[in-house]
Design an enzyme around this catalytic site. Structure first.
Site, PDB file in Angstrom:
ATOM      1  N   ARG A 156      25.084  32.182 -20.561  1.00  0.00           N
ATOM      2  CA  ARG A 156      23.719  31.680 -20.458  1.00  0.00           C
ATOM      3  C   ARG A 156      22.748  32.774 -20.038  1.00  0.00           C
ATOM      4  NH1 ARG A 156      24.903  26.712 -16.398  1.00  0.00           N
ATOM      5  NH2 ARG A 156      26.876  27.767 -16.028  1.00  0.00           N
TER       6      ARG A 156
ATOM      7  N   ARG B 244      19.521  40.112 -11.172  1.00  0.00           N
ATOM      8  CA  ARG B 244      18.171  40.021 -10.590  1.00  0.00           C
ATOM      9  C   ARG B 244      18.199  40.235  -9.076  1.00  0.00           C
ATOM     10  NH1 ARG B 244      16.050  34.461 -12.786  1.00  0.00           N
ATOM     11  NH2 ARG B 244      14.379  34.927 -11.293  1.00  0.00           N
TER      12      ARG B 244
ATOM     13  N   ASP C 111      18.703  32.835 -18.201  1.00  0.00           N
ATOM     14  CA  ASP C 111      17.741  31.950 -17.543  1.00  0.00           C
ATOM     15  C   ASP C 111      16.408  31.902 -18.279  1.00  0.00           C
ATOM     16  OD1 ASP C 111      19.566  31.408 -15.564  1.00  0.00           O
ATOM     17  OD2 ASP C 111      18.770  32.893 -14.168  1.00  0.00           O
TER      18      ASP C 111
END
Length: 246
Positions: free
Chosen positions: A51, A199, A53
């Site tokens: 995935r 991140r 975001d």
């Protein structure tokens, strides 16, 4: 059934992420919508390497799907690109052998994160970089990257919102940062990444670059195994899934 593998790129600015969800449009939703048209209304499920975001981009995301259609593999790229929105693009398509699986067969991934390090933001790069106006110490951040490389428990660099129940030990093959004029580029290559891991790594390295932390803090942050020990989560728009290895 024929299994088709594709490498896709997308601008994640207008999407709620890769995976189908109820609160907004997603990359997977657009892919499956296009495939449904090609398959005359039949649903085709797409599986990705992982995935991304909301507002995160991809240069080399990899997907697969199974189809009963006997379309020459060379035509799949053109067919899908003609139906996808302009911010999603199929770059390559082929028919892998040996039961290929886009998610379970991955051996590593590369992410890159782009920062505009300048007193003023760039209007035309705002969706693809994070703006940091304070001067950044590249040497200090490079030194910190050395502590990130290797096999570690990255619990401190994982969002508590993760649904992962197993081990948070991952191996980072390469962690690096370089200055390219007004742009600072972070590169991470690893066996796998936790939820928000890149991140949070970037957010922590930026604090080191601003002098708020020392490079030598990284081993202690890793050892703490708690999200509170690490820095802030960097914004999503500077992050790109660059390459997936198999």
């Amino acid at each position: 059934m024929n299994r088709i593998r594709m490498t896709i790129a997308y601008d994640g600015s207008g999407y709620a992420g890769y995976q189908v969800q109820p609160n907004g449009g997603t990359i997977q939703e657009e892919l499956e919508k296009a495939l449904k048209k090609i398959h005359k209304g039949k649903t085709v499920k797409v599986t990705a390497s992982g995935r991304t975001d909301a507002r995160v981009h991809a240069v080399g995301q990899v997907i697969h799907f199974d189809t009963p259609l006997e379309i020459p593999v060379s035509n799949w790229r053109r067919a899908l690109n003609s139906m996808l929105p302009d911010d999603i693009q199929v770059k390559e398509a082929d028919q892998p052998s040996g039961g290929f699986h886009a998610r379970y067969d991955t051996t590593g991934k590369e992410y890159r994160y782009f920062v505009r390090n300048h007193p003023d933001p760039d209007l035309f790069r705002r969706h693809y970089t994070t703006h940091v106006k304070a001067p950044l110490d590249i040497t200090a951040m490079k030194k910190a990257c050395g502590y990130i490389e290797g096999e570690h428990d990255f619990t401190s660099f994982c969002s508590p919102k993760t649904d992962l129940k197993g081990s948070k030990v991952r191996t980072i093959f390469k962690a690096d940062v370089e200055s390219r004029g007004e742009e600072v580029v972070f590169t991470f290559k690893g066996s796998g990444f936790l939820y928000n891991m890149v991140r949070i790594l970037v957010g922590t390295l930026l604090e080191i670059g601003k002098g708020k932390r020392a490079p030598e803090d990284i081993p202690d942050i890793l050892k703490a195994r708690t999200r509170e020990a690490a820095g802030r989560t960097a914004p999503p728009q500077g992050l790109f899934l660059w390459k997936v290895d198999y």
